[in-house]
Scaffold this active site. Sequence first.
Site, PDB file in Angstrom:
ATOM      1  N   GLY A  91      -7.526   9.182  10.864  1.00  0.00           N
ATOM      2  CA  GLY A  91      -7.425   8.889  12.089  1.00  0.00           C
ATOM      3  C   GLY A  91      -8.592   9.952  12.945  1.00  0.00           C
ATOM      4  O   GLY A  91      -9.091   9.824  13.914  1.00  0.00           O
TER       5      GLY A  91
ATOM      6  N   LYS B 283       0.773  -1.151  -0.014  1.00  0.00           N
ATOM      7  CA  LYS B 283      -0.100   0.012  -0.041  1.00  0.00           C
ATOM      8  C   LYS B 283       0.811   1.320  -0.026  1.00  0.00           C
ATOM      9  O   LYS B 283       1.752   1.460   0.826  1.00  0.00           O
ATOM     10  CB  LYS B 283      -0.810  -0.018   1.294  1.00  0.00           C
ATOM     11  CG  LYS B 283      -1.852   1.220   1.300  1.00  0.00           C
ATOM     12  CD  LYS B 283      -2.624   1.265   2.727  1.00  0.00           C
ATOM     13  CE  LYS B 283      -3.190   2.764   2.717  1.00  0.00           C
ATOM     14  NZ  LYS B 283      -3.661   2.588   4.021  1.00  0.00           N
TER      15      LYS B 283
END
Lengths: 403, 255
Positions: free
Chosen positions: B156, B95
């Site tokens: 987040g 990724k």
Amino acid sequence: MEEQKENQFLTEDEIEKYLRMERTDPMEYMEGMEQIPSGVMDEVISRMEAYDYHACTEDDVRRALLKDNLSPEDFGALLSPAAEPFLEQMARRAKEETAKHFGSSVYLFTPLYISNYCENFCIYCGFNCHNRIRRAKLTMDGVEKELKAIAATGLEEILILTGESRGMSDVAYIGEACKLAKKYFKMVGIEVYPMNSDEYAYLHKCGVDYVTVFQETYNLKKYETLHISGHKRVFPYRVNAQERALMGGMRGVAFAALLGLDDFRKDAFATGLHAWLLQRKYPRAEISFSCPRLRPIINNDKINPQDVHETQLLQVMCAYRIFMPYAGLTISTRERAGFRDHVIGLAATKISAGVSTGIGSHAEGEAQGDDQFEIADGRNVEEVCRAVRKQGLEPVMNDYVYV
Amino acid sequence: MKTDTWTLGGHEFTSRFILGSGKYNLELIRAAVEEAGAQIITLAVRRANSETASILDYIPKGVTLLPNTSGARNAEEAVRIARLARELGCGDFVKIEVINDSKYLLPDNYETVRATELLAREGFVVMPYMYPDLNAARALRDAGAACVMPLAAPIGSNKGLCTREFIQILVDEIDLPVIVDAGIGRPSQACEAMEMGVAAVMSNTAVATAGDIRKMAGAFKKAIEAGREAYLAGPGRVLEKGGDASSPLTGFLRD
């Protein structure tokens, strides 16, 4: 011999005498010091001077706590006396932000002092050049022994420190020590004297990724009465150290005022603003804070610090966290274990373990050179890991890859 | 009934929930993976690189590892980290995270395209984390990406589908799996993303920082499955305003 003179003991009368002597202009650069544009410093100083924490109201604090993205003014409100009754709310918000950005992770590291020679006369510091302490500088063999001993404890991050002496610990010496450190550790930081950007670039090549420079105080008037002589006396060269480090390619920089040297609210405000402005100018920069406050050290009874109790210290830590939720925050070994254990996960994200501030004390057990200050938490790595887990958090040895 | 699967780099998966492994108490990772039914788990190479407490030891066997390049600030650094992942035995999936901004951690699409091109050429199954921009997504596809991973909101932040409209455009226009990554805070938001037709949802903070990690992992699993089924069922249309007579005036035309 120069070396012997450094080690002579100064009486209080002599310190008085030094203080009365004519001193150099602290804004004047010394030869060889790189000058960069002073925009960031000028803004920090002028906004700090304009910051009137007595003018902050409870409403300002409430408003700040409701915001997602705080302005420097909001940060000022959180540092003000008006915010003290809101400490519990601040702690909750800080904890939430810490969890969002760092989850359960708490990073571990240890400092390694490789030399305690110093050319500066800073009247509050245990290493200052007039203090009669045992001076020592590790050879590369000695450095490697220390590194091995520390690596054996399982740590993967190290902070290399020296006293501030270019003469006794030059850039090449620090570079060699850092190359060795890179062999044993995933992450190497330095806390040494400020240097020029090309020197930072060289140390980055040697494996260093993080530069810590404590400004001590941002109040120039106070600064010059505490830093009597030596290169540290040059105020702008120190303030601009982090920016030069970033120009030299360092990944991250750490900031701190020694709380209690001067007005801690103003100093904390300036520290946060300094970091915030640099992050805006260099968005890639990783930012972190330390929160040292004055603790007993040799010959420091000449200064009478403003008291920073644990309550105020926690307020400052929470304010840093809420203002810059993505920044790292290191909790000092100068604080007691009980305090340290509770601020990790709340505001702090990094904690030192197995600390010894003497020279050569990791491998030999007995130091060749004396400590800079007394530590309040002497727990080893295993004990700190256990304490971290007890808080429901996870000790992390490394979250870094040097590229 | 035919099983609903999707493929990535030649591998077939049934679970559409990709779990992140950061921010956890390590002991809880296994439980989270099990409750989530996740078949792919991401991990930061910078965490896997640790000798004493490698996160790899806590990830159940048989789960596909998806190492990420977090810590990379440009394409070259991402390539170096990806190669390190391969050396560490993390397989060929990678990724790409190229981040030049320490405040919001927003991905740098330009550098991400460059890294994708370099790594696809080296045989990696490249999964780029990106800001949902159609042109960048096309460039990633052309560079050899195996999917695109647009963010829903800053990482987040748990803010949910802030970039909803733009993700929808990618779903409609890009013939690669679209995996929503970052910012999903609640199962309901994951469900909504799946209803939009994305191939999978990735989540880390929302689960890792939940009061009960196991329960939250399970809740996400169910929400993602529900959203997928709703998408397959074809949701009824929604009118912007006003009602709609169930017996329209022009109904007689169909008589």
